[in-house]
Scaffold this motif. Structure first.
Motif, PDB file in Angstrom:
ATOM      1  N   TYR A 140       3.670 -13.564  12.237  1.00 41.92           N
ATOM      2  CA  TYR A 140       5.063 -13.826  11.850  1.00 41.92           C
ATOM      3  C   TYR A 140       5.563 -15.133  12.445  1.00 41.92           C
ATOM      4  CZ  TYR A 140       5.609  -9.389   9.566  1.00 41.92           C
ATOM      5  OH  TYR A 140       5.487  -8.365   8.685  1.00 41.92           O
ATOM      6  N   LYS A 141       5.225 -15.357  13.722  1.00 40.31           N
ATOM      7  CA  LYS A 141       5.659 -16.601  14.370  1.00 40.31           C
ATOM      8  C   LYS A 141       5.098 -17.794  13.615  1.00 40.31           C
ATOM      9  CE  LYS A 141       6.281 -15.251  19.154  1.00 40.31           C
ATOM     10  NZ  LYS A 141       5.387 -14.956  20.277  1.00 40.31           N
ATOM     11  N   LEU A 142       3.807 -17.706  13.321  1.00 41.68           N
ATOM     12  CA  LEU A 142       3.109 -18.823  12.685  1.00 41.68           C
ATOM     13  C   LEU A 142       3.668 -19.120  11.295  1.00 41.68           C
ATOM     14  CD1 LEU A 142       0.462 -20.545  13.221  1.00 41.68           C
ATOM     15  CD2 LEU A 142      -0.653 -18.970  11.648  1.00 41.68           C
ATOM     16  N   ILE A 143       3.799 -18.099  10.486  1.00 47.12           N
ATOM     17  CA  ILE A 143       4.217 -18.336   9.094  1.00 47.12           C
ATOM     18  C   ILE A 143       5.668 -18.825   9.055  1.00 47.12           C
ATOM     19  CG2 ILE A 143       4.924 -15.957   8.496  1.00 47.12           C
ATOM     20  CD1 ILE A 143       3.554 -16.515   5.755  1.00 47.12           C
ATOM     21  N   ASN A 144       6.514 -18.351   9.963  1.00 50.30           N
ATOM     22  CA  ASN A 144       7.904 -18.814   9.975  1.00 50.30           C
ATOM     23  C   ASN A 144       8.000 -20.271  10.387  1.00 50.30           C
ATOM     24  OD1 ASN A 144       8.910 -16.456   9.040  1.00 50.30           O
ATOM     25  ND2 ASN A 144       9.500 -15.659  11.031  1.00 50.30           N
ATOM     26  N   ILE A 149      10.260 -20.203   4.309  1.00 50.22           N
ATOM     27  CA  ILE A 149      10.852 -18.873   4.261  1.00 50.22           C
ATOM     28  C   ILE A 149      10.890 -18.314   5.670  1.00 50.22           C
ATOM     29  CG2 ILE A 149      10.247 -18.241   1.902  1.00 50.22           C
ATOM     30  CD1 ILE A 149       7.831 -16.742   3.168  1.00 50.22           C
ATOM     31  N   ASP A 150      11.783 -17.375   5.908  1.00 52.43           N
ATOM     32  CA  ASP A 150      11.918 -16.766   7.215  1.00 52.43           C
ATOM     33  C   ASP A 150      11.600 -15.289   7.111  1.00 52.43           C
ATOM     34  OD1 ASP A 150      12.387 -17.679   9.689  1.00 52.43           O
ATOM     35  OD2 ASP A 150      14.463 -18.292   9.288  1.00 52.43           O
ATOM     36  N   PHE A 178       2.330 -11.982  -2.591  1.00 54.10           N
ATOM     37  CA  PHE A 178       2.581 -11.680  -1.195  1.00 54.10           C
ATOM     38  C   PHE A 178       4.045 -11.245  -1.132  1.00 54.10           C
ATOM     39  CE2 PHE A 178       3.708 -13.126   3.156  1.00 54.10           C
ATOM     40  CZ  PHE A 178       2.811 -12.356   3.857  1.00 54.10           C
ATOM     41  N   SER A 179       4.256  -9.936  -1.390  1.00 51.79           N
ATOM     42  CA  SER A 179       5.616  -9.428  -1.605  1.00 51.79           C
ATOM     43  C   SER A 179       6.570  -9.733  -0.465  1.00 51.79           C
ATOM     44  CB  SER A 179       5.598  -7.924  -1.832  1.00 51.79           C
ATOM     45  OG  SER A 179       5.038  -7.668  -3.085  1.00 51.79           O
ATOM     46  N   LYS A 180       6.088  -9.597   0.767  1.00 47.18           N
ATOM     47  CA  LYS A 180       6.970  -9.867   1.914  1.00 47.18           C
ATOM     48  C   LYS A 180       7.612 -11.235   1.765  1.00 47.18           C
ATOM     49  CE  LYS A 180       5.601  -7.100   5.781  1.00 47.18           C
ATOM     50  NZ  LYS A 180       4.363  -6.353   5.619  1.00 47.18           N
ATOM     51  N   GLY A 181       6.812 -12.216   1.357  1.00 50.33           N
ATOM     52  CA  GLY A 181       7.326 -13.565   1.185  1.00 50.33           C
ATOM     53  C   GLY A 181       8.195 -13.688  -0.061  1.00 50.33           C
TER      54      GLY A 181
END
Ligand code: UDP
Ligand code: MG
Length: 316
Positions: A140-144, A149-150, A178-181
């Motif tokens: 989560y840290k990395l992708i944010n 997107i957050d 990637f539904s979360k995104g």
């Protein structure tokens, strides 16, 4: 009276379905202002999930199911469920009771307050292997950091959405979902409802460590091009340093002469630069693979059997 479609992705859930039905029915009985319809998506289960769904559908006319020709993954199942939904509110929930149905009334209340979506957020990860929690948090840290997107840490797919929200998600027609995104990308107002992690009642999690790793790479490559930039920047830095070193070696050769032993530096630079080239190729490859898969334009899933009325559906 508002209609709510309950979308439930199921993969080998024969042990959970009965409990899931009983638990959700208990909750639905307390909500007389809503009419609930189940849309179970059988994602190519190898157990008795499909016969059970057919049997359930025969005694409860509010049970719909869509059954895939093979396992296409949870993302495909979510997509199919949302596509099959027609009502003004849609609730997405797992079949294993890890998403407590008791939260549904609160979620519906959130929608009544004016939110477009009301979603669950896990605040503890009890019962999950420590190492898995650690990697999830790092992901989560990395992708944010890397994308625009957050993602909310602990956000799960469990949510109630209004029609505008669902239609927006369906407008994003990418194949590798990637539904979360996607949920975050479309915007809208989301209310978060916190809950404690619950261990699976029956059956087992379908996620292996490797499949989570693959999921993480999918997440990053679908929402960020930072890794490509990273390859460029590293390449530029290495070139600059090599160039400076080259000048140093030249000047030294002219003024001091050549000292033959250079084995260490030679081996070091070959391995170092070789490593960076392979890494960059790998990163490029990930993105090319995505383009390749998208360009084939294959359907996200294939339906083998369903009792969903197909009059207004183009897909099945
Ligand atoms: N699921 C699915 N297809 C898959 C894997 C899982 O439809 O290929 C469904 C599964 O039946 C469950 C939900 O997705 O309803 C969540 O799966 P699981 O419990 O294995 O994941 P976890 O809760 O460990 O994240
Ligand atoms: Mg689960």
């Amino acid at each position: 009276m508002k209609n709510v479609d309950i979308v439930v992705p199921c993969y080998n859930e024969e042990e959970s379905l009965k409990d899931f039905y009983i638990e959700t029915q208990k909750i639905f009985k307390t909500l007389p202002d809503y009419k609930f319809t189940y849309i179970f998506v059988n994602d190519g289960s190898k157990d008795q999930t499909l016969p059970m769904l057919e049997q359930m559908a025969s005694f409860d006319k509010n049970i719909k199911y869509v059954s895939f020709s093979r396992n296409f993954g949870k993302e495909a199942a979510i997509y199919a469920g949302l596509q099959a939904s027609t009502s003004e509110l849609v609730c997405l929930i797992d079949a294993d009771l890890q998403h407590p149905p008791a939260l549904i009334p609160e979620m519906l209340a959130g929608i009544e307050e004016g939110y477009d979506c009301c979603a669950g957020r896990r605040v503890s990860r009890d019962g999950e292997p420590k190492i898995r929690s650690f990697f999830s948090r790092q992901f989560y840290k990395l992708i944010n950091k890397m994308s625009d997107i957050d993602l909310v840490d602990g956000a799960v797919d469990f949510r109630v959405m209004n029609r505008a929200y669902v239609d927006a998600v369906l407008q994003l027609s990418e194949r590798q979902r990637f539904s979360k995104g996607l949920f975050t990308w479309i915007g809208f107002d989301t209310k978060w409802i916190e809950f404690k992690n619950i261990e699976r009642a029956n059956g087992e999690s379908k996620w292996s460590f490797f499949s989570l790793f693959k999921y993480a790479i999918d997440g990053v490559t679908s929402f960020s091009t930072v890794p490509l930039r990273f390859a460029t920047v590293i390449g530029a830095i290495v070139s600059a340093v090599s160039f400076i070193y080259l000048i140093y070696v030249l000047v030294r050769a002219i003024f001091v002469g050549i000292d033959t032993p250079g084995y260490t530096t030679t081996i070091f630079s070959i391995l170092f630069i070789g490593g960076i080239i392979i890494l960059s190729c790998g990163i490029l490859g990930e993105y090319i693979a995505r383009i390749y898969k998208e360009s084939k334009n294959r359907p996200v899933y294939i339906v083998k059997k369903t009792n969903v009325d197909d009059k207004n559906k183009t897909n099945f």
